[in-house]
Design a protein around this motif. Structure first.
Motif, PDB file in Angstrom:
ATOM      1  N   ILE A 166     -75.664  10.728 -17.626  1.00  0.00           N
ATOM      2  CA  ILE A 166     -75.845  12.082 -17.110  1.00  0.00           C
ATOM      3  C   ILE A 166     -75.836  13.091 -18.246  1.00  0.00           C
ATOM      4  N   SER A 167     -76.773  14.059 -18.193  1.00  0.00           N
ATOM      5  CA  SER A 167     -76.806  15.104 -19.212  1.00  0.00           C
ATOM      6  C   SER A 167     -76.560  16.483 -18.592  1.00  0.00           C
ATOM      7  N   GLU A 168     -77.560  17.026 -17.899  1.00  0.00           N
ATOM      8  CA  GLU A 168     -77.482  18.391 -17.390  1.00  0.00           C
ATOM      9  C   GLU A 168     -78.349  18.518 -16.150  1.00  0.00           C
ATOM     10  N   GLY A 169     -78.329  19.702 -15.551  1.00  0.00           N
ATOM     11  CA  GLY A 169     -79.181  19.967 -14.408  1.00  0.00           C
ATOM     12  C   GLY A 169     -80.379  20.804 -14.792  1.00  0.00           C
ATOM     13  N   SER A 170     -81.124  21.236 -13.800  1.00  0.00           N
ATOM     14  CA  SER A 170     -82.363  21.963 -14.066  1.00  0.00           C
ATOM     15  C   SER A 170     -82.108  23.270 -14.806  1.00  0.00           C
ATOM     16  N   LEU A 171     -81.085  23.998 -14.393  1.00  0.00           N
ATOM     17  CA  LEU A 171     -80.788  25.307 -14.993  1.00  0.00           C
ATOM     18  C   LEU A 171     -79.289  25.498 -15.216  1.00  0.00           C
ATOM     19  N   TRP A 172     -78.559  24.416 -15.373  1.00  0.00           N
ATOM     20  CA  TRP A 172     -77.104  24.524 -15.424  1.00  0.00           C
ATOM     21  C   TRP A 172     -76.494  23.279 -16.065  1.00  0.00           C
ATOM     22  N   ASN A 173     -75.203  23.423 -16.406  1.00  0.00           N
ATOM     23  CA  ASN A 173     -74.403  22.289 -16.877  1.00  0.00           C
ATOM     24  C   ASN A 173     -73.569  21.756 -15.731  1.00  0.00           C
ATOM     25  N   ILE A 174     -73.076  20.534 -15.904  1.00  0.00           N
ATOM     26  CA  ILE A 174     -72.255  19.898 -14.883  1.00  0.00           C
ATOM     27  C   ILE A 174     -70.927  19.452 -15.488  1.00  0.00           C
ATOM     28  N   GLY A 175     -69.882  19.539 -14.681  1.00  0.00           N
ATOM     29  CA  GLY A 175     -68.571  19.041 -15.071  1.00  0.00           C
ATOM     30  C   GLY A 175     -67.961  18.279 -13.914  1.00  0.00           C
ATOM     31  N   PHE A 176     -66.972  17.434 -14.226  1.00  0.00           N
ATOM     32  CA  PHE A 176     -66.318  16.597 -13.218  1.00  0.00           C
ATOM     33  C   PHE A 176     -64.816  16.804 -13.270  1.00  0.00           C
ATOM     34  N   TRP A 177     -64.201  16.575 -12.127  1.00  0.00           N
ATOM     35  CA  TRP A 177     -62.756  16.756 -11.979  1.00  0.00           C
ATOM     36  C   TRP A 177     -62.129  15.432 -11.576  1.00  0.00           C
ATOM     37  N   ASP A 218     -70.190   5.927 -12.805  1.00  0.00           N
ATOM     38  CA  ASP A 218     -68.831   6.466 -12.931  1.00  0.00           C
ATOM     39  C   ASP A 218     -68.452   7.419 -11.802  1.00  0.00           C
ATOM     40  N   LEU A 219     -69.404   7.822 -10.983  1.00  0.00           N
ATOM     41  CA  LEU A 219     -69.140   8.862  -9.993  1.00  0.00           C
ATOM     42  C   LEU A 219     -67.964   8.555  -9.070  1.00  0.00           C
ATOM     43  N   PRO A 220     -67.746   7.302  -8.623  1.00  0.00           N
ATOM     44  CA  PRO A 220     -66.601   7.037  -7.748  1.00  0.00           C
ATOM     45  C   PRO A 220     -65.247   7.300  -8.409  1.00  0.00           C
ATOM     46  N   ASP A 221     -65.235   7.450  -9.748  1.00  0.00           N
ATOM     47  CA  ASP A 221     -63.969   7.680 -10.454  1.00  0.00           C
ATOM     48  C   ASP A 221     -63.514   9.130 -10.376  1.00  0.00           C
ATOM     49  N   PHE A 222     -64.381  10.032  -9.901  1.00  0.00           N
ATOM     50  CA  PHE A 222     -64.074  11.456  -9.938  1.00  0.00           C
ATOM     51  C   PHE A 222     -63.713  11.990  -8.556  1.00  0.00           C
ATOM     52  N   ASP A 223     -62.855  13.027  -8.578  1.00  0.00           N
ATOM     53  CA  ASP A 223     -62.446  13.679  -7.332  1.00  0.00           C
ATOM     54  C   ASP A 223     -63.427  14.770  -6.903  1.00  0.00           C
ATOM     55  N   GLY A 224     -64.163  15.298  -7.852  1.00  0.00           N
ATOM     56  CA  GLY A 224     -65.094  16.369  -7.536  1.00  0.00           C
ATOM     57  C   GLY A 224     -65.994  16.673  -8.718  1.00  0.00           C
ATOM     58  N   ALA A 225     -66.967  17.531  -8.474  1.00  0.00           N
ATOM     59  CA  ALA A 225     -67.904  17.937  -9.522  1.00  0.00           C
ATOM     60  C   ALA A 225     -68.348  19.363  -9.252  1.00  0.00           C
ATOM     61  N   PHE A 226     -68.815  20.033 -10.298  1.00  0.00           N
ATOM     62  CA  PHE A 226     -69.256  21.419 -10.175  1.00  0.00           C
ATOM     63  C   PHE A 226     -70.392  21.659 -11.161  1.00  0.00           C
TER      64      PHE A 226
END
Length: 267
Positions: A166-177, A218-226
């Motif tokens: 995973i890198s980035e979105g169309s017009l934004w960055n992504i982070g995980f919690w 890795d997505l199942p390892d995270f509680d959330g994303a923004f």
């Protein structure tokens, strides 16, 4: 779409020649930001982005003092606005790409765009922006990716490489919690100003952060994303592909608070 109030080039109303160049070529770079009470969060980062882009794309700097003066002129005393500051030169075109010099500065004055709502559903797409470290003017791939995602029933596109990194979105960055920490993806991407401000705010708040490769597996390892950008400091992500996120209901509020902890800087 945000309403354009004015377009200025080097302090003068944009000419037909300026607009014709923009209609035919997209060689250049830009940054965009909101003006709040006459100041800008992360203004130093936006100006540094423009300076670095000018040197890389045109071979000469634009100089911070010139940029600040042009921004003040475009605002004409307004305390609230949305600005897009672009660098370009009509001397650079398909048959003559080698020109070196200080670029022109175009400033668009807009109404502030509405932040993206939470609950975003993302479609993973294998895509990487050309010269990903630059916020350049070539936006065809981004808009096409967003259109494809919307046509498939998603809200937006999330970019990965063929392995699912995973890198980035169309017009934004992504982070995980996860638990009590934030994880930022490590990949080829544009490091957004909002992302940098959030990281600074989280550091000051004592929140743990990590930068590491993140894949779709890795997505199942995270509680959330923004997702985050200058127009939307934080919007909760509800799903990436078939993976649904639950919990972490206070995540967006915490991320936006970290962003807001950075004071507005005087222009």
């Amino acid at each position: 779409m945000a309403v354009v109030h004015e377009l200025w080039v080097d302090g003068q109303p944009a000419s037909q020649a300026d607009l014709t160049y923009h209609a035919l070529f997209n060689y250049g770079a830009f940054t965009s930001f909101g003006v709040e009470n006459g100041g800008v969060r992360g203004l130093d980062l936006h100006l540094a982005r423009l300076e670095a882009s000018a040197l890389e794309l045109f071979g000469e700097p634009v100089h911070e003092g010139r940029l600040r003066a042009l921004i003040r002129s475009a605002l004409a005393g307004r305390q609230e606005a949305w600005l897009r500051v672009s660098l370009f030169s009509p001397e650079v075109w398909t048959r003559e790409p080698h020109w070196i010099g200080a670029p022109k500065v175009m400033i668009g004055v807009f109404t502030r765009p509405t932040p993206l709502a939470g609950g975003v559903r993302l479609q993973p797409q294998v895509y990487g922006r050309e010269a990903a470290h630059l916020k350049h003017s070539a936006t065809f791939g981004l808009l096409r990716a967003r259109r494809v995602a919307r046509q498939a029933g998603f809200d937006d596109a999330l970019f990965t490489d063929p392995s699912g990194l995973i890198s980035e979105g169309s017009l934004w960055n992504i982070g995980f919690w996860r638990g009590d920490e934030v994880i930022w993806p490590q990949a080829s991407m544009l490091e957004g100003v909002a992302q940098t401000l959030i990281r600074q705010g989280l550091d000051h708040g004592g929140v743990r952060q990590h930068l590491r490769p993140v894949t779709l597996d890795d997505l199942p390892d995270f509680d959330g994303a923004f997702l985050c950008n200058s127009a939307t400091p934080a919007a909760a992500i509800a799903a990436i592909g078939d993976h649904q996120f639950g919990g972490a209901t206070d995540l967006s509020r915490m991320i936006e608070a970290a962003w807001r902890s950075n004071p507005c800087q005087t222009i």
